[in-house]
Design a protein around this motif. Structure first.
Motif, PDB file in Angstrom:
ATOM      1  N   THR A  26       1.082  -1.245  -0.020  1.00  8.93           N
ATOM      2  CA  THR A  26       0.032   0.029   0.097  1.00  8.93           C
ATOM      3  C   THR A  26       0.818   1.204  -0.082  1.00  8.93           C
ATOM      4  O   THR A  26       1.929   1.253   0.277  1.00  8.93           O
ATOM      5  N   HIS A  27       0.335   2.416  -0.065  1.00  6.90           N
ATOM      6  CA  HIS A  27       1.119   3.769   0.043  1.00  6.90           C
ATOM      7  C   HIS A  27       1.818   4.014   1.057  1.00  6.90           C
ATOM      8  O   HIS A  27       2.889   4.219   1.157  1.00  6.90           O
ATOM      9  N   ALA A  28       0.896   3.596   2.375  1.00  6.58           N
ATOM     10  CA  ALA A  28       1.375   3.730   3.592  1.00  6.58           C
ATOM     11  C   ALA A  28       2.587   2.777   3.857  1.00  6.58           C
ATOM     12  O   ALA A  28       3.561   3.138   4.491  1.00  6.58           O
ATOM     13  N   SER A  31       5.558   4.241   1.945  1.00  4.53           N
ATOM     14  CA  SER A  31       5.953   5.486   2.612  1.00  4.53           C
ATOM     15  C   SER A  31       6.831   4.985   3.673  1.00  4.53           C
ATOM     16  O   SER A  31       8.053   5.440   4.034  1.00  4.53           O
ATOM     17  N   GLU A  32       6.599   3.923   4.690  1.00  3.16           N
ATOM     18  CA  GLU A  32       7.234   3.603   5.762  1.00  3.16           C
ATOM     19  C   GLU A  32       8.599   2.953   5.298  1.00  3.16           C
ATOM     20  O   GLU A  32       9.716   3.292   5.935  1.00  3.16           O
TER      21      GLU A  32
END
Length: 203
Positions: A26-28, A31-32
């Motif tokens: 996912t985008h999250a 990003s992490e």
């Protein structure tokens, strides 16, 4: 869904932990991972791996349809990995697909289990690959084989990936992280400036 372990000797291990969804990203999660890779400037070695039998199937399908497939977060992640002064190792516990290949291509070394498959069906889906991925792939396997994967849509088996130079060593799943740790040992024991200097000389 991203687990990070930091050891006192400077070894960081980032694990993708979404096996029920083939470790799709996912985008999250991306990003992490990008934040971890940015912070890992202070690490001596970063190992990327996954839980289950797939390293990553690439973008989460729902988020891909909503724009994740063309997000710049992929490039931020691979760029942060490529800029690391220490050693980066992709310990590929299984199949690697789509945009997730970018983070492995950006690593210094790629270990793979013998059952893994490698494919990047971006053209079939109507997208361009992330900007740096084709160049990094071509540096490893040559322009023709990069086109075989990116334009021919071919799935590459692990033994063929080893022959191509897409991965550096095949390792049984039970020994994957142990082998990554063994390879990391000399870098972890060296002075950081020496390791950084050698890495720069190899580029």
């Amino acid at each position: 869904m991203i687990e990070l372990t930091k050891e006192e000797n400077g070894l960081w291990i980032a694990t993708i932990n979404r096996p029920d969804k083939a470790n799709s990203l996912t985008h999250a999660m991306l990003s992490e991972l990008a934040d971890i890779a940015e912070a890992a400037q202070e690490a001596r070695v970063l190992i990327l791996t996954g839980k289950g039998k797939v390293f990553s199937a690439g973008a989460d399908l729902e988020e891909a349809r909503a724009g994740l497939a063309t997000s710049d977060v992929w490039e931020r992640l691979s760029g942060n990995i490529a800029r690391l002064p220490g050693l980066s190792i992709a310990a590929l516990n299984g199949t690697l697909a789509g945009g997730a290949m970018g983070m492995a291509l950006a690593c210094d070394l790629r270990l793979s289990v013998p059952t893994a498959k490698f494919f990047y069906p971006v053209m079939k889906l109507g997208f361009l690959p992330q900007p740096s991925d084709p160049h990094r792939m071509a540096e490893l396997v040559g322009p023709s084989r990069a086109k075989l994967i990116l334009m021919g849509g071919q799935k590459i088996l692990a033994d063929e990936a080893l022959q191509f130079g897409l991965v550096d060593r095949l390792v049984d799943a039970d020994n994957l992280l142990e082998t990554a740790r063994e390879i990391a040992a000399d870098t972890l024991a060296a002075k950081p400036e020496i390791a950084k200097g050698i890495k720069a000389m190899c580029t």
